[in-house]
Design a protein around this motif. Structure first.
Motif, PDB file in Angstrom:
ATOM      1  N   ALA A   1     -38.110 -11.123 -53.314  1.00  0.00           N
ATOM      2  CA  ALA A   1     -38.860 -10.543 -52.329  1.00  0.00           C
ATOM      3  C   ALA A   1     -38.008 -10.279 -51.331  1.00  0.00           C
ATOM      4  O   ALA A   1     -38.341  -9.311 -50.220  1.00  0.00           O
ATOM      5  CB  ALA A   1     -40.007 -11.273 -51.889  1.00  0.00           C
ATOM      6  N   TYR A   2     -36.731 -11.067 -51.015  1.00  0.00           N
ATOM      7  CA  TYR A   2     -35.725 -10.725 -49.890  1.00  0.00           C
ATOM      8  C   TYR A   2     -34.712  -9.795 -50.392  1.00  0.00           C
ATOM      9  O   TYR A   2     -33.549  -9.840 -49.788  1.00  0.00           O
ATOM     10  CB  TYR A   2     -35.453 -11.993 -49.070  1.00  0.00           C
ATOM     11  N   GLY A   3     -34.534  -9.394 -51.564  1.00  0.00           N
ATOM     12  CA  GLY A   3     -33.737  -8.619 -52.146  1.00  0.00           C
ATOM     13  C   GLY A   3     -32.556  -9.549 -52.928  1.00  0.00           C
ATOM     14  O   GLY A   3     -31.535  -8.782 -53.236  1.00  0.00           O
ATOM     15  N   LEU A   4     -32.751 -10.824 -52.814  1.00  0.00           N
ATOM     16  CA  LEU A   4     -31.772 -11.870 -53.632  1.00  0.00           C
ATOM     17  C   LEU A   4     -32.211 -11.685 -54.949  1.00  0.00           C
ATOM     18  O   LEU A   4     -32.497 -13.063 -55.141  1.00  0.00           O
ATOM     19  CB  LEU A   4     -31.689 -13.205 -52.633  1.00  0.00           C
ATOM     20  N   ASP A   5     -31.998 -10.818 -55.628  1.00  0.00           N
ATOM     21  CA  ASP A   5     -32.431 -10.950 -57.072  1.00  0.00           C
ATOM     22  C   ASP A   5     -31.191 -11.046 -58.149  1.00  0.00           C
ATOM     23  O   ASP A   5     -31.360 -11.032 -59.420  1.00  0.00           O
ATOM     24  CB  ASP A   5     -32.922  -9.528 -57.424  1.00  0.00           C
ATOM     25  N   SER A   6     -29.904 -11.488 -57.626  1.00  0.00           N
ATOM     26  CA  SER A   6     -28.708 -11.521 -58.395  1.00  0.00           C
ATOM     27  C   SER A   6     -28.036 -12.917 -57.800  1.00  0.00           C
ATOM     28  O   SER A   6     -28.132 -13.313 -56.539  1.00  0.00           O
ATOM     29  CB  SER A   6     -28.048 -10.353 -58.532  1.00  0.00           C
ATOM     30  N   ILE A   7     -27.538 -13.675 -58.763  1.00  0.00           N
ATOM     31  CA  ILE A   7     -26.595 -14.861 -58.219  1.00  0.00           C
ATOM     32  C   ILE A   7     -25.472 -14.393 -57.221  1.00  0.00           C
ATOM     33  O   ILE A   7     -25.304 -15.129 -56.030  1.00  0.00           O
ATOM     34  CB  ILE A   7     -25.904 -15.531 -59.320  1.00  0.00           C
ATOM     35  N   GLY A   8     -25.019 -13.310 -57.438  1.00  0.00           N
ATOM     36  CA  GLY A   8     -24.013 -12.682 -56.372  1.00  0.00           C
ATOM     37  C   GLY A   8     -24.476 -12.385 -54.991  1.00  0.00           C
ATOM     38  O   GLY A   8     -23.740 -12.687 -53.945  1.00  0.00           O
ATOM     39  N   ARG A   9     -25.727 -12.051 -55.044  1.00  0.00           N
ATOM     40  CA  ARG A   9     -26.294 -11.613 -53.712  1.00  0.00           C
ATOM     41  C   ARG A   9     -26.652 -12.956 -52.962  1.00  0.00           C
ATOM     42  O   ARG A   9     -26.684 -12.956 -51.822  1.00  0.00           O
ATOM     43  CB  ARG A   9     -27.589 -10.684 -53.822  1.00  0.00           C
ATOM     44  N   ILE A  10     -27.206 -13.956 -53.798  1.00  0.00           N
ATOM     45  CA  ILE A  10     -27.427 -15.251 -53.366  1.00  0.00           C
ATOM     46  C   ILE A  10     -26.266 -15.815 -52.764  1.00  0.00           C
ATOM     47  O   ILE A  10     -26.455 -16.533 -51.647  1.00  0.00           O
ATOM     48  CB  ILE A  10     -28.061 -16.120 -54.195  1.00  0.00           C
ATOM     49  N   ALA A  11     -25.252 -15.832 -53.380  1.00  0.00           N
ATOM     50  CA  ALA A  11     -24.032 -16.314 -52.804  1.00  0.00           C
ATOM     51  C   ALA A  11     -23.415 -15.748 -51.557  1.00  0.00           C
ATOM     52  O   ALA A  11     -22.862 -16.448 -50.762  1.00  0.00           O
ATOM     53  CB  ALA A  11     -22.820 -16.394 -53.818  1.00  0.00           C
ATOM     54  N   ALA A  12     -23.630 -14.654 -51.462  1.00  0.00           N
ATOM     55  CA  ALA A  12     -23.238 -14.003 -50.199  1.00  0.00           C
ATOM     56  C   ALA A  12     -24.091 -13.973 -48.971  1.00  0.00           C
ATOM     57  O   ALA A  12     -23.722 -13.588 -48.034  1.00  0.00           O
ATOM     58  CB  ALA A  12     -23.114 -12.149 -50.690  1.00  0.00           C
ATOM     59  N   ALA A  13     -25.473 -14.297 -49.242  1.00  0.00           N
ATOM     60  CA  ALA A  13     -26.223 -14.489 -48.399  1.00  0.00           C
ATOM     61  C   ALA A  13     -25.834 -15.832 -47.276  1.00  0.00           C
ATOM     62  O   ALA A  13     -25.258 -16.750 -47.661  1.00  0.00           O
ATOM     63  CB  ALA A  13     -27.715 -14.613 -48.830  1.00  0.00           C
ATOM     64  N   PRO A  14     -26.055 -15.620 -45.960  1.00  0.00           N
ATOM     65  CA  PRO A  14     -25.698 -16.833 -45.249  1.00  0.00           C
ATOM     66  C   PRO A  14     -26.852 -17.982 -45.584  1.00  0.00           C
ATOM     67  O   PRO A  14     -27.960 -17.878 -45.929  1.00  0.00           O
ATOM     68  CB  PRO A  14     -26.228 -16.233 -43.797  1.00  0.00           C
ATOM     69  N   PRO A  15     -25.995 -19.207 -45.502  1.00  0.00           N
ATOM     70  CA  PRO A  15     -26.963 -20.363 -45.814  1.00  0.00           C
ATOM     71  C   PRO A  15     -28.145 -20.412 -45.092  1.00  0.00           C
ATOM     72  O   PRO A  15     -29.265 -21.072 -45.363  1.00  0.00           O
ATOM     73  CB  PRO A  15     -25.933 -21.524 -45.586  1.00  0.00           C
ATOM     74  N   ALA A  16     -28.017 -20.089 -43.666  1.00  0.00           N
ATOM     75  CA  ALA A  16     -29.282 -20.194 -42.872  1.00  0.00           C
ATOM     76  C   ALA A  16     -30.382 -19.299 -43.240  1.00  0.00           C
ATOM     77  O   ALA A  16     -31.718 -19.652 -43.095  1.00  0.00           O
ATOM     78  CB  ALA A  16     -28.721 -19.716 -41.192  1.00  0.00           C
ATOM     79  N   THR A  17     -29.992 -18.356 -43.935  1.00  0.00           N
ATOM     80  CA  THR A  17     -31.092 -17.107 -44.401  1.00  0.00           C
ATOM     81  C   THR A  17     -31.777 -17.896 -45.821  1.00  0.00           C
ATOM     82  O   THR A  17     -33.138 -17.940 -45.685  1.00  0.00           O
ATOM     83  CB  THR A  17     -30.674 -16.092 -45.075  1.00  0.00           C
ATOM     84  N   LEU A  18     -31.128 -18.777 -46.489  1.00  0.00           N
ATOM     85  CA  LEU A  18     -31.706 -19.293 -47.811  1.00  0.00           C
ATOM     86  C   LEU A  18     -32.514 -20.631 -47.137  1.00  0.00           C
ATOM     87  O   LEU A  18     -33.668 -20.724 -47.723  1.00  0.00           O
ATOM     88  CB  LEU A  18     -30.561 -19.724 -48.872  1.00  0.00           C
ATOM     89  N   GLN A  19     -32.022 -21.330 -46.101  1.00  0.00           N
ATOM     90  CA  GLN A  19     -32.754 -22.178 -45.720  1.00  0.00           C
ATOM     91  C   GLN A  19     -34.080 -21.815 -44.971  1.00  0.00           C
ATOM     92  O   GLN A  19     -35.145 -22.571 -45.115  1.00  0.00           O
ATOM     93  CB  GLN A  19     -31.954 -23.104 -44.622  1.00  0.00           C
ATOM     94  N   ARG A  20     -34.127 -20.494 -44.348  1.00  0.00           N
ATOM     95  CA  ARG A  20     -35.361 -20.041 -43.919  1.00  0.00           C
ATOM     96  C   ARG A  20     -36.442 -19.828 -44.918  1.00  0.00           C
ATOM     97  O   ARG A  20     -37.536 -19.991 -44.814  1.00  0.00           O
ATOM     98  CB  ARG A  20     -35.087 -18.911 -42.977  1.00  0.00           C
ATOM     99  N   ILE A  21     -36.074 -19.243 -46.226  1.00  0.00           N
ATOM    100  CA  ILE A  21     -36.669 -19.049 -47.081  1.00  0.00           C
ATOM    101  C   ILE A  21     -37.187 -19.977 -48.057  1.00  0.00           C
ATOM    102  O   ILE A  21     -38.377 -19.974 -48.224  1.00  0.00           O
ATOM    103  CB  ILE A  21     -36.007 -17.984 -48.261  1.00  0.00           C
ATOM    104  N   LEU A  22     -36.460 -20.904 -48.580  1.00  0.00           N
ATOM    105  CA  LEU A  22     -36.654 -22.133 -49.334  1.00  0.00           C
ATOM    106  C   LEU A  22     -36.725 -23.491 -48.826  1.00  0.00           C
ATOM    107  O   LEU A  22     -37.041 -24.274 -49.447  1.00  0.00           O
ATOM    108  CB  LEU A  22     -35.447 -22.229 -50.500  1.00  0.00           C
ATOM    109  N   GLY A  23     -36.489 -23.448 -47.423  1.00  0.00           N
ATOM    110  CA  GLY A  23     -36.295 -24.915 -46.827  1.00  0.00           C
ATOM    111  C   GLY A  23     -34.813 -25.336 -46.655  1.00  0.00           C
ATOM    112  O   GLY A  23     -34.084 -24.908 -47.451  1.00  0.00           O
ATOM    113  N   ALA A  24     -34.764 -26.417 -45.924  1.00  0.00           N
ATOM    114  CA  ALA A  24     -33.465 -26.642 -45.610  1.00  0.00           C
ATOM    115  C   ALA A  24     -32.788 -27.441 -46.894  1.00  0.00           C
ATOM    116  O   ALA A  24     -31.948 -26.929 -47.232  1.00  0.00           O
ATOM    117  CB  ALA A  24     -33.418 -27.813 -44.482  1.00  0.00           C
TER     118      ALA A  24
END
Length: 355
Positions: A155-178
């Motif tokens: 839903a945030y455009g992180l549909d591949s592992i490469g994009r997830i790896a490139a995303a800032p950790p803070a962004t992933l923590q806001r989406i999924l929890g710390a």
């Protein structure tokens, strides 16, 4: 001059970039397509023990093996040892092995999932090779990410592992929890510090149901889970064991898997308690339109029933359920395992049309 009986030393790995991987994730498949029996799985674990004592059983049909300590002895790299295991399993036990070779359990597992049945896939243990292997894979292919988490990331455009790896950790923590955000960020970069923990298959007991077709109906999946939980309870009670945890593994049509574990309220081999935990694990996955190929339950952290503390209850219904279960076990012991089944596991028969 007496020749040196020791095999020649393996050349040292080049410093810096490429390093030889040393972890194997092995998935066993019977050549005739039937599920592996517990006895055959034990035999395959003994085969792995010929190569390394650092073997972690993953019932019902997989194992992790750390062969880094065996490279010098066998004068082969990890891929060469994997080939030996594959050939011996097929020749001695009639079992095909699909093997992933990598530098940690996460990558080895994903390599095994990506390999063709009966083949070996290697992920070199260097950053460039790991990045190339993970980059374009869908988020759902990352072990530990279930369908619900994959949808949240997409839903945030992180549909591949490469994009997830490139995303800032803070962004992933806001989406999924710390905690989950940090874990997903590390895994997307191929980082997995989990060690291979040597264990014995007797510490767990597993059963799997493979559907004839990719299953979309949650009612049929729950029926399969009921049958598996009931069967595990029968086997544990017959062996005088109880489980402290239950693990559900769901394998999808694309060969990816999701695994979830739930600690039980107390050590038990009671069928209804195991079924309730299995249903809760299944419901938590949110599999609305998932095409499920198989479901497996594994009773974990087994101990002897006489050594387990049991919570006292004054509920007459609970005591009655245990007495009925004991009577059913006696009937099965006398007339065979197929003499009694939970009614809900039976498929409803279509009624004839009324004239």
């Amino acid at each position: 001059m007496t020749p040196d009986p020791r095999p020649p030393a393996v050349p040292p790995a080049p410093s810096g970039g490429h390093r030889p991987p040393g972890l194997l994730h092995i998935r066993f498949t019977a050549a005739d397509g039937t599920p592996l029996s517990a006895d055959r799985f034990e035999q395959l674990l003994r085969l792995l023990a010929r190569f390394t004592p650092v073997t972690e059983a993953l019932p019902p049909d997989a194992a992790l093996a750390d062969v880094r300590g065996a490279l010098r002895y066998f004068d082969r790299d990890a891929e060469g040892i994997a080939e030996l295991i594959r050939l011996r399993a097929l020749a001695w036990h009639g079992v095909r092995c699909t093997i992933g070779v990598a530098g940690n359990p996460l990558l080895a597992r994903m390599a095994a999932q990506a390999a063709a049945p009966g083949e070996i896939q290697v992920v070199p243990d260097d950053a460039a090779a790991v990045g190339a292997f993970l980059d374009r894979r869908p988020a759902s292919a990352l072990h530990g990410i279930g369908p619900a988490t994959a949808r949240a990331l997409s839903a945030y455009g992180l549909d591949s592992i490469g994009r997830i790896a490139a995303a800032p950790p803070a962004t992933l923590q806001r989406i999924l929890g710390a905690k989950t955000g940090r874990s997903v960020h590390e895994r997307a970069r191929g980082i997995d510090p989990t060690p291979v923990v040597p264990n014995a298959a007797s510490r767990s007991m597993a059963a799997e149901h493979r559907f004839a077709h990719d299953e979309l109906d949650p009612v049929r999946r729950r029926r399969a889970l009921l049958s598996l939980a009931d069967g595990l309870g029968v086997r544990m009670r017959a062996a005088g064991q109880v489980a402290r945890a239950l693990t559900l593994t769901v394998r999808y049509a694309d060969r990816s898997t999701t695994t979830r574990t739930r600690r039980l309220d107390g050590p038990t081999a009671h069928g209804p308690a195991l079924t309730e935990a299995a249903y809760a694990l299944h419901a938590a996955l949110g599999l609305q339109r998932a095409r499920v190929r198989s479901v497996a339950l594994r009773a974990e952290d087994l101990c002897r029933a006489e050594r387990a503390a049991r919570q006292l209850t004054f509920d007459p219904a609970d005591e009655k359920a245990h007495r009925i279960e004991a009577a059913v076990d006696r009937a099965r012991a006398r007339f065979g395992a197929g003499a009694v089944h939970p009614a809900a596991t039976l498929r409803p028969r279509s009624r004839p049309a009324q004239p």
